[in-house]
Design a protein around this motif. Structure first.
Motif, PDB file in Angstrom:
ATOM      1  N   GLU A   1      85.448  23.130  77.203  1.00  0.00           N
ATOM      2  CA  GLU A   1      84.692  21.883  77.251  1.00  0.00           C
ATOM      3  C   GLU A   1      83.809  21.780  78.485  1.00  0.00           C
ATOM      4  O   GLU A   1      82.680  21.313  78.413  1.00  0.00           O
ATOM      5  CB  GLU A   1      85.648  20.694  77.206  1.00  0.00           C
ATOM      6  N   THR A   2      84.356  22.232  79.634  1.00  0.00           N
ATOM      7  CA  THR A   2      83.580  22.106  80.862  1.00  0.00           C
ATOM      8  C   THR A   2      82.297  22.913  80.770  1.00  0.00           C
ATOM      9  O   THR A   2      81.225  22.442  81.166  1.00  0.00           O
ATOM     10  CB  THR A   2      84.413  22.602  82.056  1.00  0.00           C
ATOM     11  N   ALA A   3      82.406  24.113  80.198  1.00  0.00           N
ATOM     12  CA  ALA A   3      81.216  24.947  80.070  1.00  0.00           C
ATOM     13  C   ALA A   3      80.198  24.263  79.167  1.00  0.00           C
ATOM     14  O   ALA A   3      78.996  24.247  79.462  1.00  0.00           O
ATOM     15  CB  ALA A   3      81.601  26.305  79.496  1.00  0.00           C
ATOM     16  N   VAL A   4      80.687  23.669  78.065  1.00  0.00           N
ATOM     17  CA  VAL A   4      79.794  22.985  77.138  1.00  0.00           C
ATOM     18  C   VAL A   4      79.045  21.876  77.858  1.00  0.00           C
ATOM     19  O   VAL A   4      77.810  21.770  77.793  1.00  0.00           O
ATOM     20  CB  VAL A   4      80.609  22.411  75.953  1.00  0.00           C
ATOM     21  N   LYS A   5      79.809  21.062  78.597  1.00  0.00           N
ATOM     22  CA  LYS A   5      79.199  19.929  79.299  1.00  0.00           C
ATOM     23  C   LYS A   5      78.201  20.427  80.343  1.00  0.00           C
ATOM     24  O   LYS A   5      77.102  19.879  80.476  1.00  0.00           O
ATOM     25  CB  LYS A   5      80.278  19.100  79.991  1.00  0.00           C
ATOM     26  N   ALA A   6      78.606  21.467  81.071  1.00  0.00           N
ATOM     27  CA  ALA A   6      77.744  21.964  82.137  1.00  0.00           C
ATOM     28  C   ALA A   6      76.434  22.480  81.568  1.00  0.00           C
ATOM     29  O   ALA A   6      75.353  22.157  82.086  1.00  0.00           O
ATOM     30  CB  ALA A   6      78.463  23.061  82.911  1.00  0.00           C
ATOM     31  N   VAL A   7      76.519  23.253  80.499  1.00  0.00           N
ATOM     32  CA  VAL A   7      75.286  23.802  79.916  1.00  0.00           C
ATOM     33  C   VAL A   7      74.381  22.674  79.452  1.00  0.00           C
ATOM     34  O   VAL A   7      73.161  22.675  79.701  1.00  0.00           O
ATOM     35  CB  VAL A   7      75.629  24.751  78.750  1.00  0.00           C
ATOM     36  N   ALA A   8      74.988  21.676  78.797  1.00  0.00           N
ATOM     37  CA  ALA A   8      74.166  20.573  78.293  1.00  0.00           C
ATOM     38  C   ALA A   8      73.492  19.839  79.444  1.00  0.00           C
ATOM     39  O   ALA A   8      72.296  19.538  79.397  1.00  0.00           O
ATOM     40  CB  ALA A   8      75.024  19.613  77.475  1.00  0.00           C
TER      41      ALA A   8
ATOM     42  N   PRO B   1      85.791  10.713  67.554  1.00  0.00           N
ATOM     43  CA  PRO B   1      86.827  11.743  67.682  1.00  0.00           C
ATOM     44  C   PRO B   1      86.475  12.838  68.684  1.00  0.00           C
ATOM     45  O   PRO B   1      86.573  14.019  68.341  1.00  0.00           O
ATOM     46  CB  PRO B   1      86.900  12.296  66.271  1.00  0.00           C
ATOM     47  N   HIS B   2      86.129  12.471  69.887  1.00  0.00           N
ATOM     48  CA  HIS B   2      85.925  13.425  70.966  1.00  0.00           C
ATOM     49  C   HIS B   2      84.857  14.476  70.614  1.00  0.00           C
ATOM     50  O   HIS B   2      83.724  14.121  70.465  1.00  0.00           O
ATOM     51  CB  HIS B   2      87.263  14.063  71.333  1.00  0.00           C
ATOM     52  N   ASN B   3      85.255  15.728  70.527  1.00  0.00           N
ATOM     53  CA  ASN B   3      84.347  16.825  70.166  1.00  0.00           C
ATOM     54  C   ASN B   3      83.043  16.823  70.971  1.00  0.00           C
ATOM     55  O   ASN B   3      81.961  16.630  70.421  1.00  0.00           O
ATOM     56  CB  ASN B   3      84.027  16.767  68.671  1.00  0.00           C
ATOM     57  N   PRO B   4      83.134  17.062  72.290  1.00  0.00           N
ATOM     58  CA  PRO B   4      81.934  17.035  73.137  1.00  0.00           C
ATOM     59  C   PRO B   4      80.887  18.046  72.709  1.00  0.00           C
ATOM     60  O   PRO B   4      79.689  17.797  72.852  1.00  0.00           O
ATOM     61  CB  PRO B   4      82.459  17.407  74.522  1.00  0.00           C
ATOM     62  N   LYS B   5      81.335  19.159  72.154  1.00  0.00           N
ATOM     63  CA  LYS B   5      80.381  20.207  71.785  1.00  0.00           C
ATOM     64  C   LYS B   5      79.370  19.674  70.777  1.00  0.00           C
ATOM     65  O   LYS B   5      78.152  19.760  70.991  1.00  0.00           O
ATOM     66  CB  LYS B   5      81.166  21.383  71.194  1.00  0.00           C
ATOM     67  N   ALA B   6      79.883  19.083  69.697  1.00  0.00           N
ATOM     68  CA  ALA B   6      78.983  18.573  68.672  1.00  0.00           C
ATOM     69  C   ALA B   6      78.152  17.412  69.214  1.00  0.00           C
ATOM     70  O   ALA B   6      76.953  17.323  68.975  1.00  0.00           O
ATOM     71  CB  ALA B   6      79.782  18.123  67.455  1.00  0.00           C
ATOM     72  N   PHE B   7      78.801  16.551  69.988  1.00  0.00           N
ATOM     73  CA  PHE B   7      78.130  15.368  70.513  1.00  0.00           C
ATOM     74  C   PHE B   7      76.942  15.754  71.397  1.00  0.00           C
ATOM     75  O   PHE B   7      75.830  15.248  71.232  1.00  0.00           O
ATOM     76  CB  PHE B   7      79.150  14.547  71.316  1.00  0.00           C
ATOM     77  N   LEU B   8      77.186  16.691  72.298  1.00  0.00           N
ATOM     78  CA  LEU B   8      76.125  17.091  73.226  1.00  0.00           C
ATOM     79  C   LEU B   8      75.023  17.869  72.508  1.00  0.00           C
ATOM     80  O   LEU B   8      73.839  17.723  72.819  1.00  0.00           O
ATOM     81  CB  LEU B   8      76.712  17.910  74.370  1.00  0.00           C
ATOM     82  N   ALA B   9      75.429  18.681  71.511  1.00  0.00           N
ATOM     83  CA  ALA B   9      74.414  19.408  70.744  1.00  0.00           C
ATOM     84  C   ALA B   9      73.485  18.413  70.065  1.00  0.00           C
ATOM     85  O   ALA B   9      72.258  18.594  70.047  1.00  0.00           O
ATOM     86  CB  ALA B   9      75.081  20.310  69.712  1.00  0.00           C
TER      87      ALA B   9
END
Lengths: 485, 514
Positions: free
Chosen positions: B31-38, B113-121
């Motif tokens: 998750e941290t990597a996902v957030k950081a990249v976004a 339902p959380h899922n930061p990857k989809a949300f940030l994408a």
């Protein structure tokens, strides 16, 4: 007197015929190698694409059999479409046919025979050759629809399809015979010359009957009622084939006959096609809204999409340039990619859930997010949402409408625009089930999709995305196909 | 042309897309990597925006800068044509600024339902559409970007939204789709009726509708109007907005209010007005009428709300009414006010939605009848709410004032057109609008202060007395400070923004009232 035969121009048909015979022989003599026939069939289809490409590069039009059989850019564009669609249909068939205790060999033979008819159809410029091509397409599909022979629904599908098919052929043939009586010839060029004069009123009746015959084939409302039952009952790969390839072949026949034959008497066919288009879009959409089974939903949606394809034909007489014809070709290419893709994903998912009810897609986004993303892309593309290819299909339709610029055309355009919005509702319904709902607590046996099915989904999704972002690829093809005509 | 000039806009549009692809490639667990990249992607995009700000030639704000004009769909004469002038620039920067702030705000509390990857994408995809719309100079390209925005917002509301999310998401989508279908039809009509078969906005604006007969112009403008008015949203096409805002997750509401609504008003300024000036003159009084109805209607609806977010949503209807009133005057003063109003509304209402979201998250309700005493329980949050409410009601010295007041003032002296509504002159028509709009500002003070009083003043209600309410988090401070600072800076130095927009606005309105 021997007819001059150009074997290069006939090569796609010859390759397909040889493949069909080989498949039959292999199935007969090497029955313990069941995977050989499908491999042979797909190789044959791919091989048939090669002469299509070389012919396109050579760029010279060939006319044979007294002008009844013509190989030009127009024919080659549709040949290419049919062969690619056939290849993808084969890809999605492998698992389904192998798993289902079906007669594998015959399936591929019948499918390829139907494709052979399609390739012939694209080149036909004569009522007789069009009719023969159409029957070559239809008759194998009657049998294919009833492939699950122990399933009553499949039997119903085949019988309904067969009866309607025969009825429509009879109506069409009657119309064609009348035309022959008036025009004193079956070649489309002869009919075109005749209709440029001042044909009697009864000639309009002949045109009417012929087009009604085609309306059955492309399941235009009100001649559509066989389609939902047949689509639901037939095995899924066959349904995909029927709703894409054989439907496209019907449209090609209609396009050919109108463009080369009836064009001058646009007063006779334009109003009829206008009504068919408006009714198909509206009724197809309204019926699709109520479906709970995704295959039936796609069946009605394909009726509605068919209505969209009829729109440019309904205004073609008032368009000076080729934009109406281009619209049909471009729409068919895009429609083929997105509809086949949708069916492929439905097959991949239903292998696991054993259900095609829309409710069985609930929560798919969490269980199988890749397939859920793919199906969402196809659904949004079918709904015409940019940047997926479907938007450009709708766009070329509207372009043809405004190119015609008549009141009737603009009214039809408005009906189409409203229908495009309604359609979003049921397409998005599937998406909402997949992403907004929780997955049901059902233990399902995971059966990963095969390489072939994945490849089919991959090819179609690439087309849907690339053409959506850079529509020039298909638009250019459309332009080339109609450049000389 | 330096390399940066050639690539800046392309980067601004497609960098978020690259970021989205990267986000999708990272496994869900990291998750941290996902957030950081976004976050990094959106910050780099903002960096490009800062670069554009420094390289922009403010002396020539009326001319298109950073132009890119490449072939795209030759068959229909549609080109990949990007460019910005003084009107696009502030909106583009606003969009680039809000996105990273939203990502920072979401950092530690993604909605269910959380899922930061989809949300940030989805947020990054949204940014592609938003930035793209503000820089497009080709109608088809504009249409594509305008539509690209729909899907991410549809999913944001539908997946991460409140209890009634499904209804709200589909309503949002269907309304906008209906509008954009008519908009596309209008674009095609322009293509076929104008002197040259082109979708290029610059060319079409040069023709200014010449060669198209008057009735056709009126009809085409009506099609454009519906497409944009639904997006703004103008009364009576606004009904999707309160539902969408109420159900959307906080960040969704912020993006919706701050940027998405501006796509509609921007469309009016960029496309409808310059391309069909005669039709714009004919429709302007009617647009003004709908605008002032929206101002009053939105304000009255606010007074009837119990949910905080719903109140802010209706206040958007009212505030966008001021923007539309400014546009309808067809004067450079009015257009300047409108662009300022868009930026100010984006910052202030975005801020209000942030606060409403944070309040809702802490109390698990946004019903104003149950809230109270925010100033005692979380004083900093309470003060920020008060500050934003003051800015929103148009307190001089804060940004909101410069959106509202000049718009009203512009209505005093509208473009010199032949006739207004109901047989009166255009002058009388717009001066009546001015009076109504002025009443609207009073109502705005009413509902905003009333909201502040119920949420922030007094003592906490018994049910929340014992609840520990955490004051502003660090991530909230980081996300909010830039907005708060900008609200003050633009309030004190409105010339910063007016000097950018003025050139473009005055060149745009030259055709009117002549």
């Amino acid at each position: 007197m021997n007819p001059v035969i150009d074997y290069h121009a006939l090569a796609p048909e010859i390759v397909l015929s040889v493949t069909i015979i080989l498949c039959l022989l292999v199935d007969l003599f090497i029955p313990d190698r069941p995977r050989l026939v499908p491999q042979l069939a797909s190789l044959g289809v791919l091989a048939a694409i090669i002469p299509v490409l070389t012919l396109a590069v050579s760029g010279t039009d060939v006319s044979m059999f007294g002008g009844a059989f013509v190989v030009d850019n127009y024919a080659l564009a549709f040949d290419g479409l049919f062969l690619v669609v056939a290849y993808i249909t084969l890809l999605v068939s492998f698992d389904e046919i192998a798993d289902g205790d079906y007669y594998g060999g015959e399936y591929y033979v019948l499918l390829l025979t139907s494709v052979l008819g399609m390739v012939m159809m694209a080149s036909s410029r004569d009522l007789v050759s069009i009719f023969i091509a159409l029957e070559t397409i239809s008759i194998p599909t009657f049998v294919l629809a009833g492939w699950r022979k122990h399933d009553t629904k499949s039997n119903e599908a085949a019988i309904k399809y067969f009866l309607i098919g025969v009825l429509s052929s009879a109506v069409m043939l009657y119309g064609m015979s009348l035309i022959f009586g008036f025009a004193n010839g079956t070649k489309l060029s002869v009919i075109s010359e005749y209709s440029a004069g001042s044909p009697p009123a009864l000639f309009a009746v002949a045109i009417f009957l012929t087009i009604v015959g085609f309306a059955f084939k492309v399941s235009a409302v009100p001649f559509h009622f066989w389609a939902p039952d047949t689509y639901e009952g037939a095995p899924l790969p066959v349904t995909a084939f029927l709703s894409v390839a054989s439907k496209a072949a019907g449209f090609v026949a209609l396009l050919t006959i109108i463009r080369f034959g009836f064009f001058n008497s646009s007063d006779s066919w334009q109003p009829l096609i206008w009504v068919l288009a408006a009714a198909s879009m509206t009724f197809g959409n309204l019926a699709a809204l109520r479906q709970t089974n995704i295959v039936r939903m796609l069946a009605y949606s394909s009726i509605a999409q068919g209505g969209f394809i009829l729109v440019p034909l309904a205004v073609a007489g008032d368009v000076s340039g080729p934009s109406a014809w281009e619209a049909v070709l471009v729409y068919l290419m895009i429609y083929a990619a997105m509809n086949l893709g949708a069916f492929a994903v439905v097959m991949a998912v239903s292998r696991r859930t054993h259900s095609t009810e829309i409710s069985s897609f609930a929560g798919l986004g969490r269980v199988d997010s890749v397939n859920a993303v793919m199906l969402s892309l196809f659904m949004f593309s079918l709904a015409g949402i940019p940047p997926l290819a479907g938007w450009f299909a709708k766009f070329v339709i509207f372009r043809a409408v405004f190119d015609a610029g008549t009141t009737a055309a603009v009214v039809l355009g408005v009906i189409a625009a409203l229908n495009a919005v309604v359609a979003f509702f049921y397409y998005s319904n599937v998406v909402r089930r997949m992403w907004f709902d929780e997955a049901p607590e059902v233990v399902s046996s995971p059966r990963p999709a095969s390489v072939a099915l994945t490849l089919a989904i991959g090819i179609t999704v690439v087309v849907v995305v690339v053409v959506g972002v850079y529509p020039e690829v298909f638009a250019r093809l459309g332009q080339l196909a109609f450049a000389s005509g | 042309m330096t390399l940066f000039d050639e690539w800046a806009l392309t980067l601004a549009v497609f960098l978020p897309l690259v970021g989205m692809a990267l986000v999708l490639l990272i496994p869900r667990g990291q998750e941290t990597a996902v957030k950081a990249v976004a976050l990094i992607t959106s910050l780099v995009t903002l960096g490009v925006g800062v670069g554009i700000l420094t390289q922009f030639n403010y002396g020539k704000a009326r001319a298109l800068q950073f132009s890119v004009n490449e072939s795209w769909i030759d068959v229909i004469n549609s080109r990949f044509h990007l460019g910005i002038d003084g009107i696009s620039l502030p909106l583009l920067i606003l969009s680039m600024l809000i996105v990273p702030l939203c990502i920072i705000y979401s950092w530690n509390h993604f909605p269910e339902p959380h899922n930061p990857k989809a949300f940030l994408a989805l947020i990054l995809l949204l940014e592609v559409g938003m930035n793209g719309t503000f820089v497009s100079q080709d109608l088809i390209l504009f249409f594509i970007f305008f539509e690209v925005v729909l899907l991410p917002m549809f999913f944001m509301i539908g997946v991460w939204g409140g209890p009634n999310r499904e209804y709200a998401s589909i309503k949002f989508f269907l309304f906008t789709l209906f509008g954009s279908a008519l908009m596309l039809v209008a674009f095609l009509a322009l293509f076929f009726t104008s002197k040259e078969a082109t979708f290029d906005m610059v060319r079409l604006a040069q023709f200014g509708g010449s060669g198209i007969d008057h009735t056709t112009q009126l009809l085409i403008f009506a099609g454009l109007f519906l497409g944009f008015a639904i997006k703004v949203p103008m009364f009576p096409f606004h009904t999707w907005l309160p539902d969408a805002h109420t159900e959307a997750p906080t960040v969704g509401s912020v993006l919706l209010a701050a940027v998405l609504l501006k796509l509609g008003t921007y469309g009016f300024i960029r496309i409808a007005l310059p391309i069909l000036p005669d039709a714009a003159e004919a429709w302007a009084p009617w647009i003004g009428l709908l605008a002032v109805i929206g101002i009053i209607y939105g304000a009255l609806c606010c007074l009837a709300q119990r949910d905080m977010k719903r109140l802010i949503a209706f206040s958007s209807v009212s505030h966008m009414g001021f923007v539309m009133l400014g546009i309808a005057t067809l004067t450079s003063f009015g257009i300047n006010a409108a662009v300022f109003g868009m930026v100010a509304h984006g910052l202030i209402t975005g801020m209000l939605f942030f606060v409403a979201g944070s309040v809702g998250e802490r109390y698990h309700t946004r019903e104003m009848g149950r809230l109270g005493g925010l100033l005692t329980q979380a004083p900093k949050l309470g003060w920020i709410l008060g500050f934003s409410a003051m800015a929103s009601l148009g307190l001089p010295g804060l940004a909101g004032f410069w959106g509202e007041f000049p718009a009203i003032l512009a209505a005093y002296e509208p473009a010199n057109l032949a006739n207004g509504l109901f047989g009166t002159s255009n002058l009388v028509t717009f001066r009546s609008f001015m009076i109504v709009a002025a009443i609207g500002t009073v109502l705005a003070a009413g509902y905003l202060l009333w909201m502040l009083q119920r949420v922030a003043f007094g003592k906490p209600k018994p049910e929340f007395e014992a609840t520990h309410i955490h004051d502003v988090h660090a991530s909230e401070w980081i996300a909010w400070t830039p907005i708060l600072v900008l609200i003050v800076v633009l309030g004190i130095f409105p010339g910063l923004l007016f000097s950018i927009t003025d050139g473009a606005a005055s060149s745009l309105t030259k055709v009117f009232g002549g």
